[in-house]
Design an enzyme around this catalytic site. Structure first.
Site, PDB file in Angstrom:
ATOM      1  N   ASP A  70       0.874  -1.185   0.000  1.00  0.00           N
ATOM      2  CA  ASP A  70       0.000   0.000   0.000  1.00  0.00           C
ATOM      3  C   ASP A  70       0.904   1.227   0.000  1.00  0.00           C
ATOM      4  OD1 ASP A  70      -2.155   1.970   0.707  1.00  0.00           O
ATOM      5  OD2 ASP A  70      -3.315   0.144   1.066  1.00  0.00           O
ATOM      6  N   ASP A 111       3.436   2.719  -4.406  1.00  0.00           N
ATOM      7  CA  ASP A 111       2.467   3.548  -5.097  1.00  0.00           C
ATOM      8  C   ASP A 111       2.292   2.903  -6.470  1.00  0.00           C
ATOM      9  OD1 ASP A 111       1.084   5.335  -6.626  1.00  0.00           O
ATOM     10  OD2 ASP A 111       2.099   7.109  -5.836  1.00  0.00           O
ATOM     11  N   TYR A 170     -15.806   7.118 -10.805  1.00  0.00           N
ATOM     12  CA  TYR A 170     -15.426   5.801 -10.271  1.00  0.00           C
ATOM     13  C   TYR A 170     -16.058   4.684 -11.110  1.00  0.00           C
ATOM     14  CZ  TYR A 170     -15.707   1.878  -6.907  1.00  0.00           C
ATOM     15  OH  TYR A 170     -15.655   0.661  -6.283  1.00  0.00           O
ATOM     16  N   LYS A 196     -14.347   1.818 -13.467  1.00  0.00           N
ATOM     17  CA  LYS A 196     -14.537   0.372 -13.272  1.00  0.00           C
ATOM     18  C   LYS A 196     -15.048  -0.288 -14.552  1.00  0.00           C
ATOM     19  CE  LYS A 196     -13.253  -0.184  -8.980  1.00  0.00           C
ATOM     20  NZ  LYS A 196     -12.028  -0.947  -8.663  1.00  0.00           N
ATOM     21  N   ILE A 225     -19.777  -3.376   0.697  1.00  0.00           N
ATOM     22  CA  ILE A 225     -19.264  -4.433   1.581  1.00  0.00           C
ATOM     23  C   ILE A 225     -19.348  -3.988   3.036  1.00  0.00           C
ATOM     24  CG2 ILE A 225     -17.228  -5.784   2.198  1.00  0.00           C
ATOM     25  CD1 ILE A 225     -16.521  -5.831  -0.750  1.00  0.00           C
TER      26      ILE A 225
HETATM   27  P1  NAD Z   1     -10.318   1.374   0.414  1.00  0.00           P
HETATM   28  O1  NAD Z   1     -10.459   2.787  -0.050  1.00  0.00           O
HETATM   29  O2  NAD Z   1     -10.722   1.022   1.799  1.00  0.00           O
HETATM   30  O3  NAD Z   1      -8.808   0.911   0.219  1.00  0.00           O
HETATM   31  C1  NAD Z   1      -8.079   1.195  -0.949  1.00  0.00           C
HETATM   32  C2  NAD Z   1      -6.602   1.130  -0.592  1.00  0.00           C
HETATM   33  O4  NAD Z   1      -5.856   1.453  -1.779  1.00  0.00           O
HETATM   34  C3  NAD Z   1      -6.203   2.147   0.490  1.00  0.00           C
HETATM   35  O5  NAD Z   1      -5.536   1.500   1.557  1.00  0.00           O
HETATM   36  C4  NAD Z   1      -5.279   3.118  -0.249  1.00  0.00           C
HETATM   37  O6  NAD Z   1      -4.211   3.605   0.554  1.00  0.00           O
HETATM   38  C5  NAD Z   1      -4.759   2.252  -1.390  1.00  0.00           C
HETATM   39  N1  NAD Z   1      -4.289   3.047  -2.537  1.00  0.00           N
HETATM   40  C6  NAD Z   1      -4.863   4.141  -3.085  1.00  0.00           C
HETATM   41  N2  NAD Z   1      -4.114   4.591  -4.101  1.00  0.00           N
HETATM   42  C7  NAD Z   1      -3.043   3.757  -4.192  1.00  0.00           C
HETATM   43  C8  NAD Z   1      -1.916   3.712  -5.033  1.00  0.00           C
HETATM   44  N3  NAD Z   1      -1.703   4.633  -5.980  1.00  0.00           N
HETATM   45  N4  NAD Z   1      -1.018   2.709  -4.866  1.00  0.00           N
HETATM   46  C9  NAD Z   1      -1.199   1.772  -3.892  1.00  0.00           C
HETATM   47  N5  NAD Z   1      -2.258   1.779  -3.047  1.00  0.00           N
HETATM   48  C10 NAD Z   1      -3.152   2.769  -3.198  1.00  0.00           C
HETATM   49  O7  NAD Z   1     -11.085   0.449  -0.647  1.00  0.00           O
HETATM   50  P2  NAD Z   1     -11.756  -0.983  -0.401  1.00  0.00           P
HETATM   51  O8  NAD Z   1     -13.130  -0.733   0.095  1.00  0.00           O
HETATM   52  O9  NAD Z   1     -10.851  -1.869   0.338  1.00  0.00           O
HETATM   53  O10 NAD Z   1     -11.909  -1.469  -1.901  1.00  0.00           O
HETATM   54  C11 NAD Z   1     -10.946  -2.276  -2.551  1.00  0.00           C
HETATM   55  C12 NAD Z   1     -11.359  -2.424  -4.007  1.00  0.00           C
HETATM   56  O11 NAD Z   1     -12.667  -3.005  -4.070  1.00  0.00           O
HETATM   57  C13 NAD Z   1     -11.435  -1.099  -4.747  1.00  0.00           C
HETATM   58  O12 NAD Z   1     -10.936  -1.274  -6.052  1.00  0.00           O
HETATM   59  C14 NAD Z   1     -12.899  -0.795  -4.768  1.00  0.00           C
HETATM   60  O13 NAD Z   1     -13.237  -0.048  -5.891  1.00  0.00           O
HETATM   61  C15 NAD Z   1     -13.527  -2.170  -4.820  1.00  0.00           C
HETATM   62  N6  NAD Z   1     -14.892  -2.168  -4.263  1.00  0.00           N
HETATM   63  C16 NAD Z   1     -15.101  -1.954  -2.936  1.00  0.00           C
HETATM   64  C17 NAD Z   1     -16.405  -1.940  -2.439  1.00  0.00           C
HETATM   65  C18 NAD Z   1     -16.685  -1.733  -0.979  1.00  0.00           C
HETATM   66  O14 NAD Z   1     -17.850  -1.679  -0.581  1.00  0.00           O
HETATM   67  N7  NAD Z   1     -15.685  -1.623  -0.126  1.00  0.00           N
HETATM   68  C19 NAD Z   1     -17.494  -2.136  -3.318  1.00  0.00           C
HETATM   69  C20 NAD Z   1     -17.240  -2.304  -4.667  1.00  0.00           C
HETATM   70  C21 NAD Z   1     -15.929  -2.354  -5.135  1.00  0.00           C
END
Ligand code: NAD
Length: 313
Positions: free
Chosen positions: A36, A51, A140, A144, A170
């Site tokens: 991360d 990153d 967003y 996707k 989620i």
């Molecule tokens: P989150 O925002 O909680 O976590 C995302 C993580 O990505 C963070 O820890 C952030 O620091 C990291 N990040 C951001 N930019 C970055 C970069 N350039 N390099 C490396 N790391 C980076 O998101 P989440 O809820 O854990 O979701 C994970 C994935 O699942 C995402 O792609 C999201 O679109 C997808 N998703 C999540 C949900 C949900 O309800 N949580 C629903 C649909 C889809």
């Protein structure tokens, strides 16, 4: 133990922080490298600062750990993404292109790409089919939908094994959400358990598709472990757990905590919620790789409250 070497990108987030532990239970601690933007002080073992917009840094990690699978979770989510649309597009797409290209050049065998119900838009009313029209309303959702099409392109053109789920909102007790439109459905449990009033940013009847974390983890690994010939959808599989409105989750919580109170103050996220389907038809996932959710709303409520009580006691 299985002989994979897995890289999870975006491992500190709501899903990543739980998924890493789940994958380590299956494949072994040292076989799952978390990464991360910043080190997670609670979990520093087998961790790389990355990153993912930096393709060279990603390549070095993939080579060093001889990575065979990548779970690419890093993204800017729906509500947060609207604050800076072009930056959201840049991060969401650049990180994915880097993953696709590094995987292609270094023979990574499998990629997991999390898509979202945000790929659907105003032309889907009520229930979304697997092949419903995609006209996302948020940057967003646009990213996707584009990511799904690029997954299919890399599969068709280069034969790469990329698998994807359109996650609904989620809900987890282990981790906090990172700026999505369904975040309220986690926050509401924290407020209820702490004995606080909950002010909801959606209207009481804003029904959205959701899933409990335990079911989401099961679906993710079930999809990734399915034989390749069972995967008929190479964009993103529809995935459903349950659908409910703020009023319905409130009533479910009140069965356990009768004194809990709620008010409704819809903000800009209500418009995003209204552009999404209220139900998801996931029959392709059920047919292709045997998906079945285990949690109903009330079953999830009981477990959420039980686990959060332990946390706040
Ligand atoms: P989150 O925002 O909680 O976590 C995302 C993580 O990505 C963070 O820890 C952030 O620091 C990291 N990040 C951001 N930019 C970055 C970069 N350039 N390099 C490396 N790391 C980076 O998101 P989440 O809820 O854990 O979701 C994970 C994935 O699942 C995402 O792609 C999201 O679109 C997808 N998703 C999540 C949900 C949900 O309800 N949580 C629903 C649909 C889809």
């Amino acid at each position: 133990m299985k002989t994979e070497s897995i890289l999870v990108i975006g491992a500190n987030g709501q899903i990543g922080s739980v998924l890493v532990e789940y994958l380590r239970g299956i494949y072994g601690d040292n076989k799952v490298i978390a990464s991360d933007l910043r080190v997670n002080p609670d979990r520093q073992d087998y961790f790389e600062v990355l990153d993912a917009t930096d393709g060279t840094a990603l390549q070095q990690i993939v080579k060093r750990h001889k990575i065979t699978q990548i779970y690419h979770l890093a993204a800017i989510l729906s509500a947060k993404g609207e604050q800076d649309p072009l930056n959201t597009w840049q991060i969401n797409m650049q990180t994915y292109f880097n993953v696709l290209e590094v995987a292609r050049e270094h023979g990574v065998k499998k990629i997991f790409y999390p898509s979202s119900i945000a790929v659907f838009g105003a032309h889907v009313h009520g229930s979304a089919d697997q092949f419903s029209y995609l006209d996302p309303s948020t940057v967003y959702g646009i990213s996707k939908a584009a990511g799904e099409n690029w997954s299919n392109y890399y599969f068709t053109r280069y034969g790469m094994d990329i698998r994807s789920l359109r996650y609904p909102g989620i809900i987890s007790y282990q981790s906090m959400p990172g700026g999505g439109t369904t975040d309220y459905a986690v926050d509401i449990y924290h407020k209820a358990v702490k004995g606080e009033h909950f002010d909801c940013f959606l209207k009481e009847d804003a029904t959205l598709p959701m899933i409990y974390m335990s079911d989401a983890l099961d679906a993710t690994v079930r999809l990734m472990e399915a034989p390749s010939e069972k995967i008929s959808v190479r964009t993103g599989y529809n995935l459903a757990g349950m659908s409910f409105s703020p009023k319905e989750i409130y009533e479910s919580i009140r069965k356990v905590i009768p004194a809990f109170e709620i008010s409704y103050n819809p903000d800009y996220r209500q418009a995003i919620a209204e552009s999404w389907p209220s139900e998801i038809d996931d029959s392709e996932a059920r047919k292709d790789w045997g998906w079945r959710p285990a949690y109903s709303l009330d079953k999830m409520t009981e477990e959420m409250i039980q686990e959060l009580r332990k946390k706040y006691e």
